[in-house]
Structure formats: C-alpha cells, structure tokens
Design a protein around this motif. Structure first.
Motif, PDB file in Angstrom:
ATOM      1  N   THR A  41       2.246  -5.544   7.845  1.00 24.68           N
ATOM      2  CA  THR A  41       2.985  -5.618   6.576  1.00 24.68           C
ATOM      3  C   THR A  41       2.527  -4.536   5.596  1.00 24.68           C
ATOM      4  OG1 THR A  41       1.360  -7.184   5.740  1.00 24.68           O
ATOM      5  CG2 THR A  41       3.304  -8.093   6.779  1.00 24.68           C
ATOM      6  N   HIS A  42       1.283  -4.240   5.578  1.00 23.31           N
ATOM      7  CA  HIS A  42       0.596  -3.285   4.714  1.00 23.31           C
ATOM      8  C   HIS A  42       1.004  -3.283   3.233  1.00 23.31           C
ATOM      9  CE1 HIS A  42       3.494  -1.202   7.380  1.00 23.31           C
ATOM     10  NE2 HIS A  42       3.943  -0.642   6.297  1.00 23.31           N
ATOM     11  N   GLN A  83      13.963   4.055  13.051  1.00 23.29           N
ATOM     12  CA  GLN A  83      14.417   3.525  11.762  1.00 23.29           C
ATOM     13  C   GLN A  83      13.836   2.138  11.540  1.00 23.29           C
ATOM     14  OE1 GLN A  83      18.677   3.549  12.367  1.00 23.29           O
ATOM     15  NE2 GLN A  83      18.888   5.467  11.216  1.00 23.29           N
ATOM     16  N   GLU A  84      13.764   1.763  10.294  1.00 19.05           N
ATOM     17  CA  GLU A  84      13.326   0.400   9.988  1.00 19.05           C
ATOM     18  C   GLU A  84      14.445  -0.345   9.282  1.00 19.05           C
ATOM     19  OE1 GLU A  84       8.696  -0.168   9.469  1.00 19.05           O
ATOM     20  OE2 GLU A  84       9.474   1.126   7.894  1.00 19.05           O
ATOM     21  N   TRP A  85      14.565  -1.625   9.662  1.00 23.05           N
ATOM     22  CA  TRP A  85      15.606  -2.485   9.095  1.00 23.05           C
ATOM     23  C   TRP A  85      14.953  -3.601   8.298  1.00 23.05           C
ATOM     24  CZ3 TRP A  85      20.781  -1.399  10.724  1.00 23.05           C
ATOM     25  CH2 TRP A  85      20.867  -0.381  11.703  1.00 23.05           C
ATOM     26  N   ILE A 132       0.824  -1.218   0.000  1.00 21.77           N
ATOM     27  CA  ILE A 132       0.000   0.000   0.000  1.00 21.77           C
ATOM     28  C   ILE A 132       0.857   1.267   0.000  1.00 21.77           C
ATOM     29  CG2 ILE A 132      -1.699   1.273   1.409  1.00 21.77           C
ATOM     30  CD1 ILE A 132      -3.020  -1.506   1.838  1.00 21.77           C
ATOM     31  N   GLU A 133       2.061   1.176   0.573  1.00 18.48           N
ATOM     32  CA  GLU A 133       2.955   2.345   0.533  1.00 18.48           C
ATOM     33  C   GLU A 133       3.324   2.708  -0.901  1.00 18.48           C
ATOM     34  OE1 GLU A 133       5.201   1.681   4.829  1.00 18.48           O
ATOM     35  OE2 GLU A 133       5.877   0.576   3.077  1.00 18.48           O
ATOM     36  N   LEU A 134       3.373   1.699  -1.751  1.00 19.48           N
ATOM     37  CA  LEU A 134       3.704   1.974  -3.157  1.00 19.48           C
ATOM     38  C   LEU A 134       2.467   2.453  -3.917  1.00 19.48           C
ATOM     39  CD1 LEU A 134       5.944  -1.141  -3.912  1.00 19.48           C
ATOM     40  CD2 LEU A 134       6.616   1.116  -3.076  1.00 19.48           C
ATOM     41  N   ILE A 183       7.333  -8.560   7.425  1.00 19.43           N
ATOM     42  CA  ILE A 183       7.308  -7.417   8.341  1.00 19.43           C
ATOM     43  C   ILE A 183       8.714  -6.823   8.400  1.00 19.43           C
ATOM     44  CG2 ILE A 183       6.805  -6.694  10.711  1.00 19.43           C
ATOM     45  CD1 ILE A 183       5.023  -9.120  11.033  1.00 19.43           C
ATOM     46  N   LYS A 184       8.804  -5.491   8.399  1.00 21.38           N
ATOM     47  CA  LYS A 184      10.106  -4.862   8.592  1.00 21.38           C
ATOM     48  C   LYS A 184      10.409  -4.817  10.091  1.00 21.38           C
ATOM     49  CE  LYS A 184       9.820  -1.710   4.572  1.00 21.38           C
ATOM     50  NZ  LYS A 184       9.700  -0.276   4.223  1.00 21.38           N
ATOM     51  N   SER A 185      11.616  -4.375  10.434  1.00 23.62           N
ATOM     52  CA  SER A 185      11.986  -4.291  11.847  1.00 23.62           C
ATOM     53  C   SER A 185      12.197  -2.845  12.266  1.00 23.62           C
ATOM     54  CB  SER A 185      13.275  -5.085  12.117  1.00 23.62           C
ATOM     55  OG  SER A 185      13.114  -6.417  11.690  1.00 23.62           O
ATOM     56  N   TYR A 215       5.686   7.596   0.959  1.00 24.95           N
ATOM     57  CA  TYR A 215       4.773   7.411   2.075  1.00 24.95           C
ATOM     58  C   TYR A 215       5.193   6.151   2.812  1.00 24.95           C
ATOM     59  CZ  TYR A 215       0.391   8.193   4.588  1.00 24.95           C
ATOM     60  OH  TYR A 215      -0.540   8.510   5.542  1.00 24.95           O
ATOM     61  N   GLN A 216       5.370   6.274   4.104  1.00 21.52           N
ATOM     62  CA  GLN A 216       5.789   5.109   4.878  1.00 21.52           C
ATOM     63  C   GLN A 216       4.966   5.025   6.154  1.00 21.52           C
ATOM     64  OE1 GLN A 216       8.527   2.738   4.427  1.00 21.52           O
ATOM     65  NE2 GLN A 216       8.417   3.426   2.292  1.00 21.52           N
ATOM     66  N   ALA A 217       4.538   3.831   6.455  1.00 24.89           N
ATOM     67  CA  ALA A 217       3.793   3.596   7.685  1.00 24.89           C
ATOM     68  C   ALA A 217       4.597   2.643   8.559  1.00 24.89           C
ATOM     69  CB  ALA A 217       2.437   2.983   7.369  1.00 24.89           C
ATOM     70  N   VAL A 218       4.744   3.012   9.813  1.00 30.02           N
ATOM     71  CA  VAL A 218       5.380   2.130  10.786  1.00 30.02           C
ATOM     72  C   VAL A 218       4.305   1.823  11.823  1.00 30.02           C
ATOM     73  CG1 VAL A 218       7.267   1.820  12.398  1.00 30.02           C
ATOM     74  CG2 VAL A 218       7.595   3.232  10.355  1.00 30.02           C
ATOM     75  N   VAL A 219       3.876   0.578  11.833  1.00 28.74           N
ATOM     76  CA  VAL A 219       2.608   0.225  12.443  1.00 28.74           C
ATOM     77  C   VAL A 219       2.846  -0.584  13.725  1.00 28.74           C
ATOM     78  CG1 VAL A 219       0.425  -0.947  11.908  1.00 28.74           C
ATOM     79  CG2 VAL A 219       1.661   0.260  10.109  1.00 28.74           C
TER      80      VAL A 219
HETATM   81 MG    MG Z   1       5.935   0.503   6.370  1.00 26.44          MG
END
Ligand code: MG
Ligand code: HEM
Ligand code: HEM
Ligand code: NFV
Ligand code: SF4
Ligand code: SF4
Ligand code: F3S
Lengths: 613, 231, 356
Positions: free
Chosen positions: A612-613, A367-369, A43-45, A418-420, A557-561
């Motif tokens: 994951t979105h 940050q996301e890894w 969805i971010e894309l 899922i990102k970290s 656009y980035q979501a960290v959920v």
């Molecule tokens: Mg995200």
C-alpha cells in the motif's frame, strides 16, 4: 451451504491484511475469496517536492522487512532520470546487498513467518530425540545433493561454522525448552493457534522437532546473515545509500576507511554464513517438509501462477548506462525479465514474452487501476501508467457493518488500500516462483543465453523435480512450489553475494577503488525536467519505482510493488489478484479454522506496508 | 561646535564598556558562528587528527572562540542590565509604548527618516532607536539562550543544560535550535549595519557628537531634547 | 513463585542455567546497562523475585523494521528475550495464531493481566478518515491501541513512528498520523526512537524494565537516559576530524576514504541523540557514519522535515525551500548597506537644503 469466514488480522506477515473467504462446506472448495490491504501511509505523496537525492531514505521506509530494496529501486530510479552510471564497485556492492537481502529475508520468512503453518511445537514435544537425530542425518543424506549447486567463487573457508547438529542432546535441549514453555502455561507467540488442525498430523513428530529446533536456532543466526548491510550501509534494517553509487569509500591504506581489508573480511564471513544457513538448514528442511506435503496431495494453491507470472530481471553483472534506454536489461544475470503464461500446461507449451525497457516506459503496458481500491482517478474506469499515476485516497466503507466496524467488505465496490497493477490489462503473479518459472521457460525454450545464475535456477528446478519425481509444471504452480522456489532463490541470492564479493576483490586488486560517481551530484547539472524508472527484483517479486523530476524536485513518484501485484483487489474487469486466486485454488478442511488459507497466503510472504505504501 | 550647544552627560562608563564589549563580541561571534555553520576555509587538510591540534584555525579553536565570546557577551549583557535600577539614563532602552509622547515622537522621527519632513525634534534617544535597541537586546538574549542550550547539551543535565535546555523542545528539537540561532545571527548583523549608519548619520546631520558619545558619554544639543525628562 | 507466576531466575533455572551462570549473566547485564558493579546484587535480587512480564506488541502504521531490528539483538539474543525474559503474548508479526483466535487471546491476556502487562507499540495511529488508514480486525488501529493501553502498566513506544510520527507523519502527513503520546495520555510512556532503534537499545530497555519492575530513568523527552543521553557528535569516532576541520567535501573524495568528518555532507550527528556513536550497530560493528554516510538524524523528532539530508544549510521557514539563511542574510545585509548609503546621500542633500 457456504459460510463467509474472516481472517483479520493475518499474522506472521508484514503489515495489515484482511482475508474473507466463502467455503462450500460439502466440497471444501473456496467459492469466493477477498483480500484487502488495510493500511495506507501515502509515501508517494510525502516524497513530492523533495530533493531526488534523499528520496531513497523515504521510500526505504516503505518496508523494514525487505529493507533496502526500496532504497535500491529509488536510487536506480533517480540515476535513470539523471543519466548517471555508477562505478563498478558500487554495482558489486549493491548486488552483494541484494543477494544478502534474498538470503536473509527468505530464510526469516521460512522459519519465523511460514514454518508454523506446516509444523507445530506441540507435535515436536512428542518426538523422540534419538530418532530425530537419525532423521536429521538421513535428510541431509537424501537432500544434500542440492548443496553442490552452490558455486564457491571466493575459494572457500576452512569448514562450515554453522551446520545442523544431528545429536539427540541437541534436539532434546530444544524439546525441553518447548515442553517447559507449554507446561508454564505461557505459550507466548505460540499461543491460541489452531494446533488441533488435522494437517499438523501430516508430518512425523521428528520432522516437527527438527523444524522447531531450527526455528529457534535460526532466530539467533539470522542476524549474522545481514552483516554486509551493516558494513556497507552502516546498519540494518535501513542501510544507507547515495545516488550515484555507494557511500562506503574503499581504501586499503586507511584504518578509518569505511571499507578496508578488515571490513571486507567481516563481509566474507557473513557471506559464508549465508551459504551455510541456506544450504545446510533451510533447503534441507524445506525439501523434507515439502516432499511429504506434495506426496500427500498438497498440490493446490497455485492459482494465478498457473496462468501468468511476471518479472523484471536483476543483478546487473556490470554497471549500466540506463534502464530507460535498455542497457540494464543487457547487463543483468538473473533473466527473470519476462511474462510467462500457462506454465501449468508444461514448460514446452508455456508462452514467454520478454520484458524490456519499452514495457516499462510504454504507457499502455503497465498500469494501475483503482476500481476496487480506496483511491480515485478523474476517470475511475481507466488504468494509469505510473508516470501519470495518481494517489488520491477515497475511503468508502464495508458491505456490512459500519464505516469503522466492518463485518464484511464489499468486493463489488472498493475494498482495499492496494491498487491493482496489470500487465496489458491482465493480472500476474510475481515473486520467486514467478522468477523461477520465467527463467526456466526462457532457458528451456531457448529464448536467452543463460548466465550462471540462470543455469543455477534450471539446475535447481531439475534437481528438485527429480527428487519429487514430478515435472516442474506439476509441483511448481502450487503453494508448496511457491515456498520451495523461495528456498531455492535463497541459495541463489547467497551465491550472488559470494560471486559479487569476488568481483569486488578483483576490481580492487586491479586498482579501482571508486564507489561513487559524483559528476551529477549538484542539481545545477540536471535537466530542467526528466523522468526515470528504477526496477529491481525484490524478495517478493518485481518492483518498480517511477519518477518525474522538475526543477530539481520530485514532481510525481509512483511505486508499483510486488505485494501490490499479488495482493491486488479485483480490477475493472473483475480479474482477481494472486492472493485471491490462490485462495480459490485451495481446499479448506474446516471452514472455521482455515489453516490452508493461511498457508497459501503466507506462501507469498505478503508485505502490506509494501503493497500500500 | 560652531553653534551654541549644551553638553549632556548620558552614558555611564559601565554602559560604554558594555557597548563596546558586545560590539566586539558580536563581531567575533558572527564570524565564528558563520564559520561553524559552514566551515568553508579549511586549515589543516593533510594533517592527521592526532596532530591537528598543534595547528591554528581548527574547528576546535573557532568553536572555542565562539563559546568564549559567548561567555563575554553574556557578561556584557549582565553588566548592562545590572545598572538599570540605579540610574535613570540607563533606562533609555525601554520604549514607553504606553505614553502618548512615545507615539508622537516616533512619528516625528519616522517622517523625517522618510523625507516627509526636513528634520525631527532633538531627542536624548529617539523612540525608534529605543525600540530597535530593545529588539536587539531580545535577539541577543535569544542567541545567548539558544547558544548556551546547544552548548549545554554536550553535558546533558549539567548547569547550562538545566538553565537553558528547556528552549530545545520549545523550538522543535535541536536541529531547529541551530536553525533559529543561525537566522537570528543574521538579524543581529542586519541591525548592526543599520545602527552604525544611523549613528553616523545622526552625528553628521545633527552634529550632536553621537559617535563620540559612546566613548566619552556626552552628547551636545542646541535645543533641549524633547525627552529630557527621561534622564 | 510469586502468585503462581514464575520468576526470571526460576525461568532460567528451568532452562538448565546453573546458579553460577546465572550470577555471571547478572554481572554482564549490569555492565550492559551501564550500571556500577555495586548494583549486581540488586540485579540478582530483582531477577530472583520478579515474575515474568506479559507483553502485548501492537502494530500501527509502520514498516516493521523495529521488529526486524529487535530480532537482530545479540546481547541479549532475541531468542532469550522471547523465551525467558518476557512472555510475548501478542504480536501480529510473530504470533502463530491469526484472526479471531488471536484477537480473543489478546482480550484474555488484557483481562488476566490487567495493570500488569507492558504494551509495546510499533508504528502509530492515523487520525484521518476516522482512523481507517490503519485497520486491524475490522476496526481502526486507534481504537485497539487505546483499549490495549487502558490495562497496561506501562507503554513502550518503539521507534520513531510511535515516538515522533516518523515518515508517514512527514509533510504533508496525508493520513494525519500522530505519535502515540498524543492519544495515550494517562500512562507512562518510554520512547525508544530510531528508524529503527538499535537492537540492543530495544532489548536493553525491556531487560531493565523486567528486572527492576519499573521504567528506566528517562530524559525530559521520555527516552531512557542510558541510551539517549548523548549526541552522536559527542561520541562519534570521527569527532577528532571535526575538531581539526578535516571534512569530507564530496562523497568518495580523499577525505571520505580517510574517514574524515561528514559534517559538510549534512551529518545530523551534532543534533541527534542515540547510542550510535558508542554502542553502535551489531555490538560495535558499525553505524551510518562509519559506513561513510552522514547521520540522517533518524532518532530525532521530525528529522524528515529538517531540510536536505546532504546539507547543513539552514533554510528560513515560511519563505520556501530555496531560502538558504546565509544567502538571504547576505542579500539582506547588502541591501541594508546599500539602502543606508542611498538614505544617507538623500539625507545629506535634503539637510543641505535645510541650511540654505
Ligand atoms: Mg503505488
Ligand atoms: C556590533 C556593533 C554594535 C552594536 C551591537 C551596538 C549596539 C548598541 C546598543 C544596544 C545601543 C544602546 C545602548 C544602551 O542604551 O545601552 C547602542 C547605542 C549606541 N551605539 Fe552602538 N552598537 C554597535 C556598534 C556601534 C558603533 C560602531 C558605533 C559608533 C560608530 C556605535 C555608536 C553608538 C551610539 C552613539 C549609541 C548611542 C545612541 C543613542 O544614544 O541613541 N555603536 N549601540
Ligand atoms: C550575537 C550572538 C551570536 C551569534 C551571531 C552567533 C552565531 C552563530 C551561528 C551563525 C552559528 C552556526 C549555527 C549553525 O548553522 O549550526 C552558531 C553556532 C553556535 N553558537 Fe552561536 N552565536 C551567538 C551567540 C552565541 C552564544 C552566546 C553562545 C553560547 C555559548 C553560542 C553558542 C553556539 C553554539 C553552541 C553553536 C553550535 C556550535 C556547533 O554546532 O558546533 N552562540 N552561532
Ligand atoms: N512486496 C514487497 Fe517488499 C518485498 N520484497 C518490496 O518491494 O516487502 Ni516489504
Ligand atoms: S520508526 Fe522507522 S523503522 Fe520503525 S517502523 Fe517506523 S518507519 Fe519503520
Ligand atoms: S561525522 Fe557527524 S557526528 Fe561525527 S564528528 Fe562529524 S559531524 Fe559529528
Ligand atoms: S541516522 Fe540513525 S542510526 Fe544512528 S547515526 Fe543517525 S541516528
């Protein structure tokens, strides 16, 4: 000897989650735990290059369970980027909708997604309806004190419409239903579970019957809790929003107005239903079940919450100018904006760090890894702040099995969609439990001037500690504590609906009916390029959306959920997320029927579509 | 006429009637259609809906006009096509792509329009014009189909829906039908502008009575038109 | 009892429903489904003779809001659907069991009720990366979906995801998500689009299917006619304002307070088929338009990519997003007119020379 056990699909959650655990059969300890998000939609894309004003609708579809929260985070995000301050009424209405979400989402989680980890319909059949009725009265007596923590700002309705029936007939009706179901051989949703697990014998059958009766009873009632969404946003799930405020114009002179007296009366009625369902059913049942489990030594499952929890804070009392510049954090009532470390060592020893605007915008803090996620960065061994975030799928496959038929996932390589996310390179747990630890620590250590919401949180925790006769740092960082915090927060949310409805009345009374600020509606009024951050405390924890707008279009656009935090795979340094840590902090009696694992993971209320979105 | 010209009877009354009817219908349809797409001028702000009907220029009337002229346009098209079998001159809208003459004559005309040559040979109706008219007819048919398809959906399963409803999934849903109906409306107007210019240009330069031909049916040529066998 | 399976009426009886209540219930149901009273005896008969239908409910790429919507149903209540009308044998959102035990139960049901169960699909399968953007039980969802469809009597496509593709299939559709009719081609599919669908539309469709033992009459798109027969625009309570040209020009303006038509705010009611205008949400309580926001067309195919939700401006495809048809059209016509004048002048000059 240790066996690797796979649970996939994990049921009674949102979306697709896979768990793999290794259990040492002699000590019953979980020696290795792997949790993987097994879906991704991109969805971010998809929101890229779109009009920022309509992105809320796209991100809202990240999840239909915590429905609304991604719309809220998104409109806040865009408003932050465009420096829009919404009118008072819009702020109150959004808060009523958020309080409503807490009360609905938490309650449905407890009864319809979590309860069957603790209680069984097969045990309920054995109960004596007369004894059950007596027990219902008794637990209302024992735990009813919690109800008084709810403050009725609105002034009250005549009497509660929804209250637990403590009659043998009531319980017999439900018991008969279950009996018939079992006899018919078609157990439906109750089929095939590990009902023979010894844990289901921990509670007396009467408690099982109360819980199962309320499971069904609340299945019918839950729909009434979200009615404010239907009035303000036209439907639920997925009510409508607009950037700049709310769409639901207010007029006390027009019968066709989206909001008039009749509509507000409908909302008020629902607000009381929220209070009743939470106070008289959910909290009482939770405390009755939770206390027995804690007494029987069920104080594990805390995992990462013992070490570090994180929150952003929410419920702005009044409209704020922006999130980026810090005004949001000056206005909030729910001061869960912080990180608390080592709560398990006692609230005095816990370490508290506030979270403010700078923590959200500084590229080095959040940050996301993707080291262990099925994504790639140009440089995979670094973390990216969401403003620079990249979502580039890169599926690799399992450790054992084929690319499309897994046996075991590869926790040494990539293994999750899922990102970290990490705070200063460190993992943290988010959610109601995290928020409760943060507010409690912040208040007890004197870091903040408590609002009524903060005070309510502290009073709830103190009351439960007294009931359990245990200090918070013992009962809170556990699976039961996580489940309990959610119930307490349900009461907080229901109370917030009540509080903000009162504020809405008062403001309308003062002559202000504005719900939308349209000054910056037209893209021609926007800067050529700008950035925003939109945060919220979603039911499952701290939620952040970040955007970059260029030429009136979304550039990134980035979501960290919340569930991205909790369900995250390992990071570059091998640090595990909250699910994995909690599983490794749980004792599993029968490796092949790891009910305890489900209970611990369910206590997070996992949402995989979100993560994951 | 200062030069010696011969009079040719080309356009039957039906054709002429059809022509002017659709000239009118298209004008009304375009204006009302654009208004439907974006009701920029509001008539009755301040009245309640219950009484609004008593006042002019409501969306209701605009749509009623649009649909009425939709029917009229359809009738004119049917009239125009129904005369084709009976009279050779009424087949002039069919460009004869398969003949060598078509291409030669088309180039002849094109060279003139591009100022490469100073004049083109005389034609009853030159190939470029014929092609344009055929194109226009296709666009009009498209508007009629999509228009009546949208119109018919207020009574799903009804006559118009059954007749033209099939176009909706073909275009990818009703929103897309609106879009294409709207875009083609502009294409038609584009044609009209060029058409009116070409007609007047021809009239002035060739002095063949082009404009009046759509009134009285006659054109005047000094030399025998190259495509005389088509009538 | 038919083949040892309980009928609907037997199930109700077992739950203490009296014959009188049962008949009353049947009458209510008949009305709910928009059928004439003459149909009541047929409904009664259907309920007395039809066995309960097992349902397998699978989830692909989705947001679970269709499930959430389903449990919001009031007539019938979700609890009634789940406990007395159908036997929901598999649903990863509600099932007690998990993992292998749950998957095995699904396999057992698929065998035991081969050709009899209804497959309900929420969400859709991605085709990209061999389907590994959506994995259930260690296998691509696509594989499980096809397998479950094999023995199904009929398939219900819940929501816009299963019906059309929905948000994950919006441009650029990173996972190549496809609606289920692209991969299930040999079974009758009833589409219940909406993001999410109206609760009573979902349960109403189930009831019809259970009671009559067949799918409800469908339109050309595969949607039940009784719920998707009309445009929202044609059933909208704001329609009089549309007709009179009384429009909201901006959110929260006077017209917005008066509840005027949202056409100029981009409302998709004129091109969207759903029961929002008549049934509405929460048994008539509201729907998006009533809350002051235009319909975004959430039950329409490809509604995410039909242009900005807040404008009815029609963009010309292929030219890019700024290509508003009215602007492009006006420029093109203007240019054509100017070109015509220029062409005319040159023609005149040149033909003047010719005469010399
Ligand atoms: Mg995200
Ligand atoms: C909405 C405006 C108009 C439309 C759509 C239109 C359309 C057409 C069409 C389709 C034809 C071919 C007729 C046939 O063979 O059946 C035609 C021919 C013709 N039109 Fe128009 N017309 C329009 C306006 C006008 C106007 C304003 C004039 C005169 C000032 C005009 C003069 C003519 C003439 C002279 C012909 C015959 C041309 C020839 O024989 O090659 N038209 N028009
Ligand atoms: C030269 C022929 C025509 C032109 C130029 C024309 C133009 C237009 C335009 C520009 C629109 C607005 C579309 C939008 O943005 O939604 C429209 C709408 C419409 N037209 Fe036409 N049209 C033509 C013929 C027809 C015909 C023959 C019919 C048949 C009845 C028709 C029926 C409709 C309908 C039903 C609508 C939608 C109205 C609404 O949404 O309320 N049109 N037209
Ligand atoms: N994680 C998550 Fe949500 C929540 N609460 C989102 O922000 O559930 Ni679907
Ligand atoms: S159709 Fe819409 S509401 Fe239903 S699952 Fe898909 S995204 Fe969610
Ligand atoms: S609000 Fe929308 S659906 Fe209702 S009449 Fe206006 S345009 Fe039609
Ligand atoms: S947005 Fe959807 S809910 Fe109804 S009014 Fe439109 S179809």
């Amino acid at each position: 000897m240790s066996t690797r056990v796979v649970i996939d699909p994990v049921s009674r959650i949102e979306g697709h989650l896979r768990l793999e655990i290794e259990v040492d059969e002699s000590s019953h300890k979980v020696t290795n735990a792997v949790s993987a998000g097994t879906m991704w939609r991109g969805i971010e894309l998809i929101v890229r290059n779109r009009d920022p004003r309509e992105v809320w609708a796209f991100t809202q579809r990240i999840c239909g369970v915590c429905t609304t929260i991604h719309a809220l985070a998104s409109v806040r995000n865009i408003e932050d980027a465009l420096d829009i301050e919404i009118p008072k009424n819009a702020n109150y209405i959004r808060n009523i909708m958020l309080g409503t979400l807490y009360s609905h989402d938490h309650l449905v989680h407890f009864y319809h997604l979590h309860a069957l980890d603790w209680v069984s319909p097969l045990e309920a059949i054995k109960a004596d309806p007369v004894a059950t009725a007596a027990l219902q009265n008794q637990i209302l007596q024992t735990y009813g004190g919690i109800i008084s923590l709810y403050t009725d700002f609105l002034g009250g309705n005549a009497y509660p419409r929804k209250f637990p029936k403590a009659t043998p007939g009531y319980f017999k009706t439900f018991q008969d239903k279950i009996k018939n179901l079992v006899q018919s051989g078609q157990l439906g949703i109750f089929a095939a579970n590990w009902w023979d697990h010894p844990d289901y014998k921990m509670l007396p059958p009467e408690v099982h019957l109360i819980a199962i009766a309320h499971y069904l009873n609340m299945l019918d009632v839950q729909r009434e809790l979200v009615i404010p969404h239907v009035v303000f946003g036209g439907k639920n799930p997925h009510p409508h929003y607009i950037v700049g405020g709310m769409n639901c114009s207010i007029s006390m002179n027009d019968m066709n107005a989206p909001i008039n007296m009749e509509r507000l009366a409908v909302v008020e009625d629902a607000v009381y239903t929220q209070a009743e369902a939470t106070n008289l059913f959910y909290l009482i049942d939770l405390l009755a079940i939770g206390q027995i489990y804690i007494q029987k030594g069920w104080t594990y499952g805390g995992g990462l919450s013992k070490e570090r929890v994180l929150g952003y804070g929410d419920f702005p009392d009044e409209p704020y100018k922006s999130i980026k510049n810090g005004d949001y954090h000056k206005k909030i009532l729910y001061h869960s904006n912080g990180v608390v470390e080592n709560f398990a060592q006692g609230v005095e020893k816990a370490k508290y760090y506030p979270i403010t605007n700078e923590d959200l915008t500084n590229p080095d803090i959040i940050q996301e890894w993707v080291t262990h996620s099925w994504y790639q960065y140009p440089n995979n061994s670094e973390g990216l702040h969401p403003w620079n975030g990249i979502t580039d799928p890169y599926y690799t496959g399992p450790k054992e099995g084929t690319k499309t038929h897994w046996k075991y996932l590869n926790e040494d390589g990539k293994y999750s969609w899922i990102k970290s996310p990490r705070w200063k390179n460190l993992p943290a747990e988010v959610g109601p439990l995290a928020r409760y630890m943060i507010v409690y620590t912040a208040v007890k250590q004197g870091h903040i001037k408590p609002s009524w919401m903060d005070e309510m949180v502290v009073n709830q925790i103190d009351l439960v500690s007294k009931l359990l006769n245990l200090p918070p740092h013992v009962w809170m960082p556990t699976t039961v504590g996580r489940t309990a915090a959610r119930a307490l927060e349900c009461q907080l949310g229901a109370n917030a609906s009540n509080y903000f409805l009162k504020k809405l009345y008062d403001n309308i009374k003062a002559g202000d009916t504005s719900v939308a600020n349209m000054e910056k509606w037209e893209p021609s009024t926007w800067p050529k390029s700008t950035k925003g951050v939109g945060i919220s405390e979603a039911p499952r924890g701290a939620l952040g959306h970040w955007c970059i707008i260029k030429d009136a279009k979304i550039e990134n656009y980035q979501a960290v959920v919340p569930t991205t935090w909790n369900g995250s795979p390992r990071d570059e340094k091998g640090q595990q997320g909250a699910f994995e840590r909690s599983m490794q902090d749980t004792i599993v009696l029968i490796a092949k029927e790891p009910l305890e694992i489900l209970r611990s993971v369910h206590s997070f209320d996992p949402c995989l579509a979100c993560s994951t979105h | 006429m200062d030069k010696e010209t011969k009079k040719y009877y080309l356009f039957s009354p039906s054709l002429r009637i059809a022509h002017w009817v659709w000239a009118l219908a298209i004008s009304v349809l375009f204006i009302t259609g654009i208004y439907i797409g974006n009701p920029f001028f509001i008539g009755n702000v301040g009245y309640s809906a219950t009484f609004g009907d008593l006042h002019a220029l409501t969306m209701n009337y605009i749509r009623l006009l649009h649909f009425s002229f939709g029917y009229i346009l359809l009738a004119a098209l049917i009239l125009r096509f129904s005369i084709i079998p009976f009279r050779k001159a009424d087949r002039l809208i069919i460009p004869k792509f398969w003949t060598k003459a078509y291409w030669e004559n088309a180039f002849d005309t094109l060279k003139n329009y591009l100022f490469i040559t100073k004049s083109h040979r005389p034609y009853v109706r030159n190939p470029l014009a014929r092609t344009a008219y055929l194109g226009l007819f296709l666009l009009l048919i498209f508007e009629v189909i999509t228009g009546f398809a949208m119109y018919g959906r207020s009574n799903p399963g009804g006559f118009w829906d059954k007749l033209f409803g099939w176009i909706i999934p073909m275009l990818g849903g009703e929103y897309q039908v609106h879009r294409w109906h709207h875009i083609v409306a502009w294409l038609i107007v584009l044609f009209v502008v060029i058409h009116v210019y070409m007609v007047i240009r021809e009239d002035i330069l060739e002095k063949d009575g082009e404009v009046s031909s759509m009134v009285n049916g006659n054109k005047f040529f000094e030399h025998t038109p190259a495509d005389i066998t088509d009538i | 009892m038919i083949d040892g399976k309980e009928t609907f009426w037997e199930a109700l009886k077992r739950h203490g429903v009296s014959r009188r209540e049962f008949l009353k219930f049947s009458a209510v149901i008949t009305g709910l489904m928009g059928l004439p009273p003459a149909m009541i005896p047929k409904i009664v008969e259907a309920m007395e003779t039809k066995p309960r239908v097992p349902v397998i409910w699978v989830h692909g790429l989705e947001c679970t809001c269709c499930s959430e919507s389903f449990i919001r149903s009031a007539t019938p209540l979700a609890s009634d659907v789940l406990l007395t009308m159908i036997s929901l044998e598999y649903d990863d959102t509600l099932s007690a069991a998990a993992g292998e035990a749950l998957e095995k139960h699904k396999d057992d049901i698929m065998k035991k009720y081969h050709g009899e169960y209804i497959l309900a699909v929420e969400g859709n399968p991605p085709l990209g990366d061999d389907g590994m953007y959506c994995v259930v039980g260690g296998k691509p969802f696509l594989e499980g979906l096809k397998k479950a469809a094999e023995g199904a009597k009929a398939v219900i496509a819940w929501g816009s995801c299963a019906s059309w593709g929905c948000v994950q299939a919006a441009k650029p559709n990173p996972t190549t998500a496809v609606p289920i009719h692209k991969v299930i081609t040999d079974k009758p599919i009833v589409k219940i689009p909406g993001c999410p669908p109206i609760p009573e539309v979902m349960t109403g469709t189930i009831m019809y299917t259970v009671l009559f033992g067949k799918l409800p009459p469908l339109d050309s798109q595969g949607r039940p006619k009784m719920f998707y027969g009309n445009r929202i625009h044609d059933t909208c309570y704001r329609r009089p304002f549309f007709n009179e040209g009384m429009y909201v020009e901006q959110f929260d303006d006077e017209g917005a307070k008066k509840g005027w038509c949202l056409y100029k705010m981009g409302c998709r009611g004129p091109t969207t088929y759903n029961s929002c205008g008549n049934l509405r949400w929460y048994n008539g309580l509201s729907y998006p338009i009533q809350s002051g926001h235009g319909c975004i067309g959430c039950s329409a195919d490809g509604f995410w990519d039909n242009g900005n939700f807040y404008s009815r401006e029609q963009n010309i495809p292929f030219i890019g997003t700024e290509s508003n048809a009215d602007k492009v059209g006006a420029v093109a016509v203007g240019a054509a007119a100017a070109g015509a004048v220029a062409h005319g002048v040159i023609s005149k000059i040149r033909s003047g020379k010719k005469e010399d």
